[in-house]
Design an enzyme around this catalytic site. Structure first.
Site, PDB file in Angstrom:
ATOM      1  N   PRO A 208       3.101  -6.356   3.787  1.00  0.00           N
ATOM      2  CA  PRO A 208       2.120  -7.426   3.541  1.00  0.00           C
ATOM      3  C   PRO A 208       0.845  -7.180   4.333  1.00  0.00           C
ATOM      4  CG  PRO A 208       3.843  -8.187   5.031  1.00  0.00           C
ATOM      5  CD  PRO A 208       4.217  -6.792   4.645  1.00  0.00           C
ATOM      6  N   ARG A 236      -2.087  -4.445  -0.604  1.00  0.00           N
ATOM      7  CA  ARG A 236      -3.320  -5.233  -0.575  1.00  0.00           C
ATOM      8  C   ARG A 236      -4.457  -4.309  -0.149  1.00  0.00           C
ATOM      9  NH1 ARG A 236      -1.209  -8.329  -3.323  1.00  0.00           N
ATOM     10  NH2 ARG A 236      -0.777 -10.556  -3.049  1.00  0.00           N
ATOM     11  N   ASP A 260      -4.277   0.350  -6.615  1.00  0.00           N
ATOM     12  CA  ASP A 260      -4.168  -0.803  -7.518  1.00  0.00           C
ATOM     13  C   ASP A 260      -4.864  -2.015  -6.916  1.00  0.00           C
ATOM     14  OD1 ASP A 260      -3.134  -2.052  -9.915  1.00  0.00           O
ATOM     15  OD2 ASP A 260      -1.833  -3.203  -8.584  1.00  0.00           O
ATOM     16  N   GLU A 265     -11.979  -6.488  -3.826  1.00  0.00           N
ATOM     17  CA  GLU A 265     -11.704  -6.524  -5.268  1.00  0.00           C
ATOM     18  C   GLU A 265     -12.071  -7.839  -5.943  1.00  0.00           C
ATOM     19  OE1 GLU A 265      -7.385  -5.885  -5.053  1.00  0.00           O
ATOM     20  OE2 GLU A 265      -7.091  -7.913  -5.833  1.00  0.00           O
ATOM     21  N   HIS A 297      -5.458  -4.206 -10.025  1.00  0.00           N
ATOM     22  CA  HIS A 297      -4.382  -5.106  -9.576  1.00  0.00           C
ATOM     23  C   HIS A 297      -3.443  -5.452 -10.737  1.00  0.00           C
ATOM     24  CE1 HIS A 297      -3.553  -7.929  -5.980  1.00  0.00           C
ATOM     25  NE2 HIS A 297      -2.450  -7.787  -6.692  1.00  0.00           N
TER      26      HIS A 297
HETATM   27  P1  NAI Z   1       8.770  -8.013   1.032  1.00  0.00           P
HETATM   28  O1  NAI Z   1       8.476  -9.224   1.844  1.00  0.00           O
HETATM   29  O2  NAI Z   1      10.065  -7.944   0.276  1.00  0.00           O
HETATM   30  O3  NAI Z   1       8.687  -6.703   1.964  1.00  0.00           O
HETATM   31  C1  NAI Z   1       7.661  -6.467   2.870  1.00  0.00           C
HETATM   32  C2  NAI Z   1       8.203  -5.530   3.937  1.00  0.00           C
HETATM   33  O4  NAI Z   1       7.107  -5.165   4.771  1.00  0.00           O
HETATM   34  C3  NAI Z   1       9.271  -6.167   4.829  1.00  0.00           C
HETATM   35  O5  NAI Z   1      10.392  -5.326   4.924  1.00  0.00           O
HETATM   36  C4  NAI Z   1       8.566  -6.315   6.176  1.00  0.00           C
HETATM   37  O6  NAI Z   1       9.452  -6.185   7.281  1.00  0.00           O
HETATM   38  C5  NAI Z   1       7.594  -5.147   6.101  1.00  0.00           C
HETATM   39  N1  NAI Z   1       6.498  -5.254   7.070  1.00  0.00           N
HETATM   40  C6  NAI Z   1       5.999  -6.364   7.684  1.00  0.00           C
HETATM   41  N2  NAI Z   1       5.037  -6.016   8.560  1.00  0.00           N
HETATM   42  C7  NAI Z   1       4.932  -4.656   8.498  1.00  0.00           C
HETATM   43  C8  NAI Z   1       4.147  -3.703   9.179  1.00  0.00           C
HETATM   44  N3  NAI Z   1       3.271  -4.067  10.137  1.00  0.00           N
HETATM   45  N4  NAI Z   1       4.295  -2.405   8.864  1.00  0.00           N
HETATM   46  C9  NAI Z   1       5.184  -2.014   7.927  1.00  0.00           C
HETATM   47  N5  NAI Z   1       5.988  -2.878   7.269  1.00  0.00           N
HETATM   48  C10 NAI Z   1       5.861  -4.178   7.539  1.00  0.00           C
HETATM   49  O7  NAI Z   1       7.523  -7.845   0.050  1.00  0.00           O
HETATM   50  P2  NAI Z   1       7.469  -7.129  -1.371  1.00  0.00           P
HETATM   51  O8  NAI Z   1       7.864  -8.105  -2.421  1.00  0.00           O
HETATM   52  O9  NAI Z   1       8.142  -5.822  -1.321  1.00  0.00           O
HETATM   53  O10 NAI Z   1       5.869  -6.934  -1.529  1.00  0.00           O
HETATM   54  C11 NAI Z   1       5.135  -6.134  -0.619  1.00  0.00           C
HETATM   55  C12 NAI Z   1       3.652  -6.409  -0.816  1.00  0.00           C
HETATM   56  O11 NAI Z   1       3.248  -5.950  -2.096  1.00  0.00           O
HETATM   57  C13 NAI Z   1       3.279  -7.911  -0.830  1.00  0.00           C
HETATM   58  O12 NAI Z   1       3.064  -8.402   0.492  1.00  0.00           O
HETATM   59  C14 NAI Z   1       2.020  -7.944  -1.644  1.00  0.00           C
HETATM   60  O13 NAI Z   1       0.905  -7.865  -0.789  1.00  0.00           O
HETATM   61  C15 NAI Z   1       2.108  -6.694  -2.505  1.00  0.00           C
HETATM   62  N6  NAI Z   1       2.235  -6.989  -3.952  1.00  0.00           N
HETATM   63  C16 NAI Z   1       1.350  -6.396  -4.816  1.00  0.00           C
HETATM   64  C17 NAI Z   1       1.438  -6.621  -6.169  1.00  0.00           C
HETATM   65  C18 NAI Z   1       0.511  -5.956  -7.145  1.00  0.00           C
HETATM   66  O14 NAI Z   1       0.473  -6.365  -8.327  1.00  0.00           O
HETATM   67  N7  NAI Z   1      -0.232  -4.940  -6.758  1.00  0.00           N
HETATM   68  C19 NAI Z   1       2.446  -7.540  -6.707  1.00  0.00           C
HETATM   69  C20 NAI Z   1       3.365  -8.059  -5.718  1.00  0.00           C
HETATM   70  C21 NAI Z   1       3.229  -7.799  -4.389  1.00  0.00           C
END
Ligand code: NAI
Length: 347
Positions: A208, A236, A260, A265, A297
């Site tokens: 995130p 992001r 993406d 953006e 995106h």
């Molecule tokens: P999630 O919450 O399942 O996983 C996020 C992981 O990042 C967790 O394991 C967490 O411990 C880890 N994390 C937290 N701080 C960190 C750091 N400083 N360094 C490395 N890892 C760290 O989230 P999910 O569902 O896998 O989504 C990840 C990100 O993808 C979202 O936060 C969102 O920003 C982005 N996203 C983008 C989309 C798009 O259409 N391009 C759609 C959905 C999400």
């Protein structure tokens, strides 16, 4: 009881998927083209709920105005929530989100970007349509045996890792909250960022956006990476210092980049700007590189994901109006975990 919802940044595909699912929920939804920000927040007057998306700017002034206008709940129709001032919202407006709608969609898009950049199908498509059947300059590499460095190992990253393992890639992962038993069961290693950068042929971002991860990929990180590295960002935009990325691309240190998301953006992505000049010089420069693929995106954008987003968002609103526990609430105090334990609303 007021169950009206003001839906911001409404695109035709949003309206279609929400209208379909809303048949079972019966909310009165006002769709607004405008993004939610300080200039548009008054449109929410008379609505108890607001439905917002990734580039809506829900800062303290917007929160206060929504509160004064009688808004009780903001339903984010996305997973990320870096665009909300939770401190301002606490004890005024509940904020709910869609924690997962299709991690497969985002992971598969990341793979699409990797394969496009590697095998240069974006260029081949244009060449053959113009009768140019030369393959000069389209040389790629086998994914098999290469190393992918995955930053953040949550829902999306785990889907991605499963796909990349299928290619026969080695996986290195970094996460401040490592899940060692999952890693062992998948035969992969958590490493420090420095090792991940220096050993990976592809670096893909799945964490995130937080103060800790803002500009995670900066000059120092890029200098540690393998020459010719491919960087993929479906997380992001602000995870990457774009000016440093451009310098890395110009020097050849970075072999290719699939983006993406982009730092700035919100003025461009999701909109048709094809008849206008691009005033953002950084974005314009990115678009000149043959080895950079920018998508708008769209990683989440599958039919399955849209249906799940509409279903969960409307369920979130229904839970609120029924007075029940909000399973997908996020708040300033609990940072998304304590309410789960207590099974009650944050305020
Ligand atoms: P999630 O919450 O399942 O996983 C996020 C992981 O990042 C967790 O394991 C967490 O411990 C880890 N994390 C937290 N701080 C960190 C750091 N400083 N360094 C490395 N890892 C760290 O989230 P999910 O569902 O896998 O989504 C990840 C990100 O993808 C979202 O936060 C969102 O920003 C982005 N996203 C983008 C989309 C798009 O259409 N391009 C759609 C959905 C999400």
């Amino acid at each position: 009881m007021n169950r009206k919802i003001a839906f911001f940044d409404a695109k035709p595909y949003d309206q279609k998927s929400f209208a379909e699912i809303n048949r079972d929920y019966g909310f009165e939804i006002s769709y607004f083209d405008a993004k939610l920000n300080e200039q548009t927040c008054n449109l929410a007057a008379g609505h108890a709920g607001v439905c917002a998306f990734v580039n809506d700017d829900i800062n303290a002034r917007v929160v206060e105005s929504l509160f004064q206008n009688g808004v009780e709940i903001i339903g984010l129709r996305c997973a990320g929530y870096n665009n909300v001032d939770f401190k301002a919202a606490f004890e005024k407006i509940h904020v709910v989100r869609v924690p997962a709608y299709s991690p497969y969609a985002v992971a598969e898009h990341a793979v699409a970007m990797m394969l496009t950049l590697n095998r240069k199908t974006h260029k081949a498509y244009l060449r053959t349509r113009e009768g140019n059947f030369s393959i000069n300059g389209l040389l790629g590499f086998d994914m098999f045996g290469k190393t992918a460095g995955i930053i953040g190992t949550g829902k999306i990253a785990r889907c991605l890792i499963a796909i990349l393992k299928g290619f026969g890639m080695k996986i290195l992962a970094y996460d401040p909250h490592p899940d060692q038993s999952w890693a062992e069961s998948f035969g992969l290693r958590y490493v420090a960022l420095a090792e991940l950068y220096s050993a990976s042929d592809i670096v893909s971002l799945h964490c995130p956006l937080t103060p800790d991860t803002t500009h995670l990929i900066n000059r120092t990180a890029i200098e540690m990476m393998k020459p010719g590295v491919m960087i993929i960002n479906t997380g992001r935009g602000k995870l990457i210092d774009t000016v440093a990325l451009i310098d890395g691309l110009k020097s050849g240190r970075i072999g290719s980049a699939g983006l993406d998301v982009y730092e700035e953006e919100s003025d461009y992505f999701f909109e048709d700007k094809s008849t206008e000049l691009i005033a953002d010089d950084v974005l314009a420069r990115l678009l000149t590189f043959p080895n950079v693929l920018v998508t708008s995106h769209q990683a989440f954008f599958t039919g399955e994901a849209l249906r799940n987003i509409a279903e969960t968002t409307l369920t979130n609103f229904r839970e609120y109006f029924a007075g029940g526990y909000l399973a997908n609430e996020i708040c300033y105090r609990c940072n998304r975990s304590c309410i789960k334990k207590e099974g009650k609303r944050c305020f």
